[in-house]
Design a protein around this motif. Structure first.
Motif, mmCIF file in Angstrom:
data_model
loop_
_atom_site.group_PDB
_atom_site.id
_atom_site.type_symbol
_atom_site.label_atom_id
_atom_site.label_comp_id
_atom_site.label_asym_id
_atom_site.label_seq_id
_atom_site.Cartn_x
_atom_site.Cartn_y
_atom_site.Cartn_z
ATOM 1 N N ALA A 4 0.829 -1.210 0.000
ATOM 2 C CA ALA A 4 0.000 0.000 0.000
ATOM 3 C C ALA A 4 0.857 1.250 0.000
ATOM 4 N N LEU A 5 1.971 1.235 0.746
ATOM 5 C CA LEU A 5 2.858 2.401 0.781
ATOM 6 C C LEU A 5 3.523 2.664 -0.563
ATOM 7 N N VAL A 6 3.665 1.640 -1.380
ATOM 8 C CA VAL A 6 4.251 1.811 -2.702
ATOM 9 C C VAL A 6 3.188 2.209 -3.721
ATOM 10 N N VAL A 7 2.056 1.542 -3.695
ATOM 11 C CA VAL A 7 1.042 1.730 -4.735
ATOM 12 C C VAL A 7 0.217 3.003 -4.525
ATOM 13 N N VAL A 8 -0.183 3.310 -3.313
ATOM 14 C CA VAL A 8 -1.059 4.465 -3.078
ATOM 15 C C VAL A 8 -0.406 5.787 -3.495
ATOM 16 N N PRO A 9 0.831 6.078 -3.081
ATOM 17 C CA PRO A 9 1.423 7.339 -3.551
ATOM 18 C C PRO A 9 1.560 7.403 -5.073
ATOM 19 N N PHE A 10 1.877 6.260 -5.690
ATOM 20 C CA PHE A 10 1.973 6.229 -7.153
ATOM 21 C C PHE A 10 0.614 6.524 -7.783
ATOM 22 N N GLY A 11 -0.451 5.956 -7.229
ATOM 23 C CA GLY A 11 -1.797 6.212 -7.740
ATOM 24 C C GLY A 11 -2.206 7.659 -7.566
ATOM 25 N N THR A 52 -6.565 -10.232 -4.901
ATOM 26 C CA THR A 52 -5.533 -10.913 -5.694
ATOM 27 C C THR A 52 -4.534 -11.622 -4.780
ATOM 28 N N GLY A 53 -4.067 -10.899 -3.769
ATOM 29 C CA GLY A 53 -3.102 -11.495 -2.847
ATOM 30 C C GLY A 53 -3.677 -12.683 -2.099
ATOM 31 N N ARG A 54 -4.920 -12.542 -1.688
ATOM 32 C CA ARG A 54 -5.569 -13.641 -0.953
ATOM 33 C C ARG A 54 -5.744 -14.870 -1.853
ATOM 34 N N TYR A 55 -6.177 -14.634 -3.101
ATOM 35 C CA TYR A 55 -6.382 -15.747 -4.032
ATOM 36 C C TYR A 55 -5.058 -16.430 -4.351
ATOM 37 N N PHE A 56 -4.053 -15.638 -4.728
ATOM 38 C CA PHE A 56 -2.757 -16.229 -5.056
ATOM 39 C C PHE A 56 -2.108 -16.850 -3.829
ATOM 40 N N GLY A 57 -2.396 -16.308 -2.649
ATOM 41 C CA GLY A 57 -1.838 -16.859 -1.423
ATOM 42 C C GLY A 57 -2.262 -18.293 -1.175
ATOM 43 N N ARG A 58 -3.390 -18.682 -1.706
ATOM 44 C CA ARG A 58 -3.852 -20.068 -1.539
ATOM 45 C C ARG A 58 -2.995 -21.043 -2.339
ATOM 46 N N TYR A 59 -2.525 -20.605 -3.500
ATOM 47 C CA TYR A 59 -1.857 -21.511 -4.416
ATOM 48 C C TYR A 59 -0.358 -21.234 -4.556
ATOM 49 N N HIS A 60 0.034 -19.981 -4.464
ATOM 50 C CA HIS A 60 1.437 -19.586 -4.600
ATOM 51 C C HIS A 60 1.760 -18.527 -3.545
ATOM 52 N N PRO A 61 1.898 -18.912 -2.278
ATOM 53 C CA PRO A 61 2.094 -17.931 -1.211
ATOM 54 C C PRO A 61 3.282 -17.002 -1.431
ATOM 55 N N ASN A 62 4.337 -17.506 -2.050
ATOM 56 C CA ASN A 62 5.524 -16.681 -2.263
ATOM 57 C C ASN A 62 5.319 -15.635 -3.358
ATOM 58 N N ARG A 63 4.309 -15.803 -4.177
ATOM 59 C CA ARG A 63 4.072 -14.874 -5.276
ATOM 60 C C ARG A 63 2.853 -13.985 -5.044
ATOM 61 N N ALA A 81 2.128 -11.458 -2.917
ATOM 62 C CA ALA A 81 2.363 -10.010 -2.819
ATOM 63 C C ALA A 81 2.783 -9.440 -4.162
ATOM 64 N N SER A 82 3.613 -10.164 -4.900
ATOM 65 C CA SER A 82 4.031 -9.690 -6.220
ATOM 66 C C SER A 82 2.839 -9.555 -7.159
ATOM 67 N N ALA A 83 1.957 -10.538 -7.136
ATOM 68 C CA ALA A 83 0.770 -10.483 -7.990
ATOM 69 C C ALA A 83 -0.118 -9.310 -7.604
ATOM 70 N N ALA A 84 -0.280 -9.082 -6.309
ATOM 71 C CA ALA A 84 -1.122 -7.984 -5.852
ATOM 72 C C ALA A 84 -0.543 -6.629 -6.258
ATOM 73 N N VAL A 85 0.751 -6.447 -6.073
ATOM 74 C CA VAL A 85 1.381 -5.177 -6.448
ATOM 75 C C VAL A 85 1.323 -4.993 -7.959
ATOM 76 N N LEU A 86 1.495 -6.070 -8.718
ATOM 77 C CA LEU A 86 1.396 -5.990 -10.176
ATOM 78 C C LEU A 86 0.000 -5.540 -10.596
ATOM 79 N N VAL A 87 -1.024 -6.075 -9.957
ATOM 80 C CA VAL A 87 -2.400 -5.654 -10.252
ATOM 81 C C VAL A 87 -2.576 -4.173 -9.940
ATOM 82 N N GLY A 88 -2.067 -3.736 -8.797
ATOM 83 C CA GLY A 88 -2.185 -2.330 -8.428
ATOM 84 C C GLY A 88 -1.523 -1.409 -9.433
ATOM 85 N N PHE A 89 -0.274 -1.704 -9.796
ATOM 86 C CA PHE A 89 0.435 -0.861 -10.758
ATOM 87 C C PHE A 89 -0.215 -0.910 -12.131
#
Length: 182
Positions: A30-37, A124-135, A137-145
């Motif tokens: 959130a600290l990365v994506v919100v200021p960018f938005g 996104t993070g919650r969904y990917f967390g079920r199947y690829h926990p290590n990815r 946060a990356s998926a969520a930030v990618l969606v945000g950007f």
């Protein structure tokens, strides 16, 4: 083997530590994506973003107690490429209470869109967390950007709230628990 009593041993973290890590990751995202938005949304809608005004006019009509279609929009079937005389009601219904309270402000639609983007990042993070926990946060930030880069922060559109509803429903439906109406 892994010692189940040692919280620092390799393997899955205990639930409490995993929860704390998730809070840090989401806070950092959130600290990365919100200021960018906010930075991307500072200029306002582009000339190609033509629907946002109509959604606000519908919300304003509802907030003022007028008919939904009483938006003073001049429609002509001779003008190729113009929108329909009435827009879909979902976004204006969601915006009407806010418009009634604070009227239209530029920060209103940037904040509304950023809230939707953060919710979609969480889904996104919650969904990917079920199947690829290590990815996750990356998926969520990618969606945000990605949503911000396609002008999702600066223009009111129904796409982000609609995506939140659809993907939120899919997140709930794609559950390991059995569904029951009882």
């Amino acid at each position: 083997g892994r010692d189940p009593k040692d919280p620092l041993a390799p393997g899955p973290a205990p639930a409490g530590r995993r929860h704390l890590t998730n809070l840090w990751v989401w806070g950092l995202a959130a600290l990365v994506v919100v200021p960018f938005g906010i930075w991307m949304g500072r200029a306002g809608p582009t000339p190609q973003a033509d629907d946002w005004g109509q959604y606000l006019l519908h919300a304003e009509a509802l907030a003022e107690g007028r008919s939904y279609t009483d938006i003073r929009y001049v429609f002509s079937h001779y003008a190729w490429g113009t929108g329909s005389p009435v827009a879909a009601p979902g976004l204006p219904l969601a915006l009407a209470p806010v418009v009634a309270t604070v009227r239209f402000q530029h920060w209103l639609h940037v904040g509304f869109n950023m809230l939707g983007i953060l919710l979609l990042m969480g889904i996104t993070g919650r969904y990917f967390g079920r199947y690829h926990p290590n990815r996750a946060a990356s998926a969520a930030v990618l969606v945000g950007f990605a949503l911000i880069l396609v002008r999702g922060a600066d223009t009111l559109q129904p796409d982000i709230p609609f995506a939140v509803m659809i993907w939120g429903t899919l997140l709930l439906a794609d559950s390991v628990e059995d569904w029951s109406w009882a």
